[in-house]
Design a protein around this motif. Structure first.
Motif, PDB file in Angstrom:
ATOM      1  N   VAL A  78      -4.260  22.967 -19.131  1.00  0.00           N
ATOM      2  CA  VAL A  78      -3.023  23.272 -19.855  1.00  0.00           C
ATOM      3  C   VAL A  78      -1.869  22.661 -19.080  1.00  0.00           C
ATOM      4  O   VAL A  78      -1.788  22.793 -17.855  1.00  0.00           O
ATOM      5  CB  VAL A  78      -2.815  24.797 -20.000  1.00  0.00           C
ATOM      6  N   SER A  79      -0.976  22.003 -19.780  1.00  0.00           N
ATOM      7  CA  SER A  79       0.187  21.388 -19.146  1.00  0.00           C
ATOM      8  C   SER A  79       1.041  22.462 -18.473  1.00  0.00           C
ATOM      9  O   SER A  79       1.303  23.506 -19.074  1.00  0.00           O
ATOM     10  CB  SER A  79       1.026  20.655 -20.197  1.00  0.00           C
ATOM     11  N   PRO A  80       1.515  22.224 -17.237  1.00  0.00           N
ATOM     12  CA  PRO A  80       2.375  23.200 -16.557  1.00  0.00           C
ATOM     13  C   PRO A  80       3.614  23.554 -17.381  1.00  0.00           C
ATOM     14  O   PRO A  80       4.079  24.691 -17.351  1.00  0.00           O
ATOM     15  CB  PRO A  80       2.767  22.486 -15.254  1.00  0.00           C
ATOM     16  N   LYS A  81       4.132  22.604 -18.141  1.00  0.00           N
ATOM     17  CA  LYS A  81       5.353  22.870 -18.916  1.00  0.00           C
ATOM     18  C   LYS A  81       5.079  23.775 -20.123  1.00  0.00           C
ATOM     19  O   LYS A  81       6.011  24.277 -20.748  1.00  0.00           O
ATOM     20  CB  LYS A  81       5.990  21.557 -19.389  1.00  0.00           C
ATOM     21  N   ALA A  82       3.794  23.991 -20.443  1.00  0.00           N
ATOM     22  CA  ALA A  82       3.453  24.836 -21.599  1.00  0.00           C
ATOM     23  C   ALA A  82       2.778  26.131 -21.178  1.00  0.00           C
ATOM     24  O   ALA A  82       2.311  26.884 -22.020  1.00  0.00           O
ATOM     25  CB  ALA A  82       2.543  24.063 -22.549  1.00  0.00           C
ATOM     26  N   GLN A  83       2.737  26.405 -19.886  1.00  0.00           N
ATOM     27  CA  GLN A  83       2.098  27.636 -19.433  1.00  0.00           C
ATOM     28  C   GLN A  83       2.964  28.840 -19.797  1.00  0.00           C
ATOM     29  O   GLN A  83       4.174  28.717 -19.958  1.00  0.00           O
ATOM     30  CB  GLN A  83       1.833  27.575 -17.923  1.00  0.00           C
ATOM     31  N   GLY A  84       2.322  30.000 -19.949  1.00  0.00           N
ATOM     32  CA  GLY A  84       3.052  31.199 -20.354  1.00  0.00           C
ATOM     33  C   GLY A  84       3.082  31.388 -21.852  1.00  0.00           C
ATOM     34  O   GLY A  84       3.840  32.204 -22.369  1.00  0.00           O
ATOM     35  N   LYS A  85       2.260  30.627 -22.576  1.00  0.00           N
ATOM     36  CA  LYS A  85       2.205  30.748 -24.032  1.00  0.00           C
ATOM     37  C   LYS A  85       0.806  31.174 -24.511  1.00  0.00           C
ATOM     38  O   LYS A  85       0.466  30.984 -25.670  1.00  0.00           O
ATOM     39  CB  LYS A  85       2.608  29.420 -24.679  1.00  0.00           C
ATOM     40  N   SER A  86       0.000  31.689 -23.596  1.00  0.00           N
ATOM     41  CA  SER A  86      -1.367  32.146 -23.902  1.00  0.00           C
ATOM     42  C   SER A  86      -2.270  31.018 -24.387  1.00  0.00           C
ATOM     43  O   SER A  86      -3.241  31.261 -25.103  1.00  0.00           O
ATOM     44  CB  SER A  86      -1.344  33.269 -24.959  1.00  0.00           C
ATOM     45  N   ILE A  87      -1.975  29.778 -23.991  1.00  0.00           N
ATOM     46  CA  ILE A  87      -2.750  28.642 -24.482  1.00  0.00           C
ATOM     47  C   ILE A  87      -4.183  28.672 -23.950  1.00  0.00           C
ATOM     48  O   ILE A  87      -5.134  28.409 -24.689  1.00  0.00           O
ATOM     49  CB  ILE A  87      -2.041  27.315 -24.142  1.00  0.00           C
ATOM     50  N   GLY A  88      -4.356  29.012 -22.673  1.00  0.00           N
ATOM     51  CA  GLY A  88      -5.704  29.100 -22.117  1.00  0.00           C
ATOM     52  C   GLY A  88      -6.543  30.146 -22.850  1.00  0.00           C
ATOM     53  O   GLY A  88      -7.712  29.919 -23.159  1.00  0.00           O
ATOM     54  N   TRP A  89      -5.931  31.292 -23.130  1.00  0.00           N
ATOM     55  CA  TRP A  89      -6.618  32.366 -23.856  1.00  0.00           C
ATOM     56  C   TRP A  89      -7.005  31.900 -25.259  1.00  0.00           C
ATOM     57  O   TRP A  89      -8.144  32.107 -25.698  1.00  0.00           O
ATOM     58  CB  TRP A  89      -5.702  33.584 -23.925  1.00  0.00           C
ATOM     59  N   LEU A  90      -6.085  31.250 -25.957  1.00  0.00           N
ATOM     60  CA  LEU A  90      -6.349  30.788 -27.319  1.00  0.00           C
ATOM     61  C   LEU A  90      -7.456  29.733 -27.334  1.00  0.00           C
ATOM     62  O   LEU A  90      -8.334  29.750 -28.196  1.00  0.00           O
ATOM     63  CB  LEU A  90      -5.069  30.223 -27.946  1.00  0.00           C
ATOM     64  N   LEU A  91      -7.423  28.815 -26.355  1.00  0.00           N
ATOM     65  CA  LEU A  91      -8.468  27.786 -26.268  1.00  0.00           C
ATOM     66  C   LEU A  91      -9.823  28.413 -25.953  1.00  0.00           C
ATOM     67  O   LEU A  91     -10.835  28.049 -26.546  1.00  0.00           O
ATOM     68  CB  LEU A  91      -8.106  26.761 -25.190  1.00  0.00           C
ATOM     69  N   GLY A  92      -9.838  29.348 -24.994  1.00  0.00           N
ATOM     70  CA  GLY A  92     -11.092  29.994 -24.612  1.00  0.00           C
ATOM     71  C   GLY A  92     -11.716  30.752 -25.771  1.00  0.00           C
ATOM     72  O   GLY A  92     -12.931  30.667 -26.011  1.00  0.00           O
ATOM     73  N   LYS A  93     -10.903  31.507 -26.510  1.00  0.00           N
ATOM     74  CA  LYS A  93     -11.409  32.246 -27.671  1.00  0.00           C
ATOM     75  C   LYS A  93     -11.938  31.292 -28.738  1.00  0.00           C
ATOM     76  O   LYS A  93     -12.988  31.531 -29.347  1.00  0.00           O
ATOM     77  CB  LYS A  93     -10.295  33.119 -28.269  1.00  0.00           C
ATOM     78  N   ALA A  94     -11.187  30.212 -28.977  1.00  0.00           N
ATOM     79  CA  ALA A  94     -11.591  29.244 -30.008  1.00  0.00           C
ATOM     80  C   ALA A  94     -12.883  28.529 -29.625  1.00  0.00           C
ATOM     81  O   ALA A  94     -13.750  28.288 -30.476  1.00  0.00           O
ATOM     82  CB  ALA A  94     -10.466  28.233 -30.237  1.00  0.00           C
ATOM     83  N   ILE A  95     -13.040  28.205 -28.339  1.00  0.00           N
ATOM     84  CA  ILE A  95     -14.268  27.540 -27.871  1.00  0.00           C
ATOM     85  C   ILE A  95     -15.466  28.474 -28.017  1.00  0.00           C
ATOM     86  O   ILE A  95     -16.556  28.062 -28.430  1.00  0.00           O
ATOM     87  CB  ILE A  95     -14.103  27.075 -26.405  1.00  0.00           C
ATOM     88  N   ALA A  96     -15.277  29.761 -27.691  1.00  0.00           N
ATOM     89  CA  ALA A  96     -16.366  30.729 -27.834  1.00  0.00           C
ATOM     90  C   ALA A  96     -16.769  30.861 -29.302  1.00  0.00           C
ATOM     91  O   ALA A  96     -17.964  30.936 -29.625  1.00  0.00           O
ATOM     92  CB  ALA A  96     -15.936  32.078 -27.271  1.00  0.00           C
ATOM     93  N   GLU A  97     -15.785  30.876 -30.197  1.00  0.00           N
ATOM     94  CA  GLU A  97     -16.074  30.958 -31.638  1.00  0.00           C
ATOM     95  C   GLU A  97     -16.817  29.710 -32.107  1.00  0.00           C
ATOM     96  O   GLU A  97     -17.750  29.787 -32.914  1.00  0.00           O
ATOM     97  CB  GLU A  97     -14.772  31.120 -32.429  1.00  0.00           C
ATOM     98  N   LYS A  98     -16.398  28.557 -31.582  1.00  0.00           N
ATOM     99  CA  LYS A  98     -17.053  27.295 -31.947  1.00  0.00           C
ATOM    100  C   LYS A  98     -18.510  27.307 -31.486  1.00  0.00           C
ATOM    101  O   LYS A  98     -19.404  26.860 -32.210  1.00  0.00           O
ATOM    102  CB  LYS A  98     -16.299  26.133 -31.302  1.00  0.00           C
TER     103      LYS A  98
END
Length: 206
Positions: free
Chosen positions: A136-156
């Motif tokens: 995740v880009s440092p400038k975009a951290q704090g937006k739950s992006i890692g959580w959203l990606l992790g959940k989406a990957i698990a669903e995939k």
């Protein structure tokens, strides 16, 4: 002064008796709740929740290859050194990941790719896929992006019929490790790894 204080006490008690809610009890409750979680933390969480609504998770396309590589190189170089296995995955994601049955997801914020995560097919009787190359880009951290990606990957992975997924990381990356535990990953041991930087292995039962 003593009599005046007694008068004040009685007057306040009268107000409490006349009111529908006990002000002092409410203040005590607020104090307790703020001790559990500060106002600044609550505001920060609300900001994160609001901004995460503007994040889109999309499937990888060739136009995202540069971002997939750059985001990973950025974080790996910040903590470790690039290794041979990194170059294989990042320089040729089509052959190394996609054509073998894997997936790559991209997080967009305001239509800009700011996060990526891959699901790499494993040749292992225990695990179907490895979750890897999350960045995740440092400038975009704090937006739950890692959580959203992790959940989406698990669903995939579930959609692809996986029962368990595996990951490798390093305990120096405390926010990442906390994220993995939050996603439901647990520590495992004993698999061979191509990475020198790996000192923790984890699995997620889907």
């Amino acid at each position: 002064m003593k009599q005046q204080l007694e008068d004040i006490d009685v007057a306040v008690e009268e107000i409490i008796a006349e009111s529908k809610h006990n002000l002092w009890a409410a203040l005590e409750e607020w104090e307790f709740l703020l001790e559990q979680k500060s106002l600044i933390k609550r505001v920060s969480q609300q900001k994160k929740k609001r901004e995460s609504k503007d994040v889109q998770i999309v499937d990888y396309e060739p136009k995202y290859q540069e971002a997939f590589r750059a985001l990973n190189v950025e974080w790996i170089s910040a903590y470790f050194e690039m290794e041979e296995a990194d170059y294989k995955a990042l320089d040729n994601p089509d052959d190394y990941i996609l054509k073998k049955g894997g997936k790559i997801l991209v997080a967009l914020y305001e239509n800009e790719p700011v996060g990526v995560c891959a699901l790499i097919k494993m040749n292992n009787s225990e695990y179907d896929f490895e979750m890897a190359k999350m960045a995740v880009s440092p400038k975009a951290q704090g937006k739950s992006i890692g959580w959203l990606l992790g959940k989406a990957i698990a669903e995939k992975a579930k959609e692809l019929g996986a029962k368990k997924i595996y990951l490798e990381s390093n305990t120096i990356l405390k926010p990442a490790i906390n994220l993995y535990y939050k996603l439901g990953f647990e520590k495992v041991f004993g698999l061979e790894t191509p990475y020198k930087r790996c000192n923790i292995q984890m699995e997620l039962v889907l």
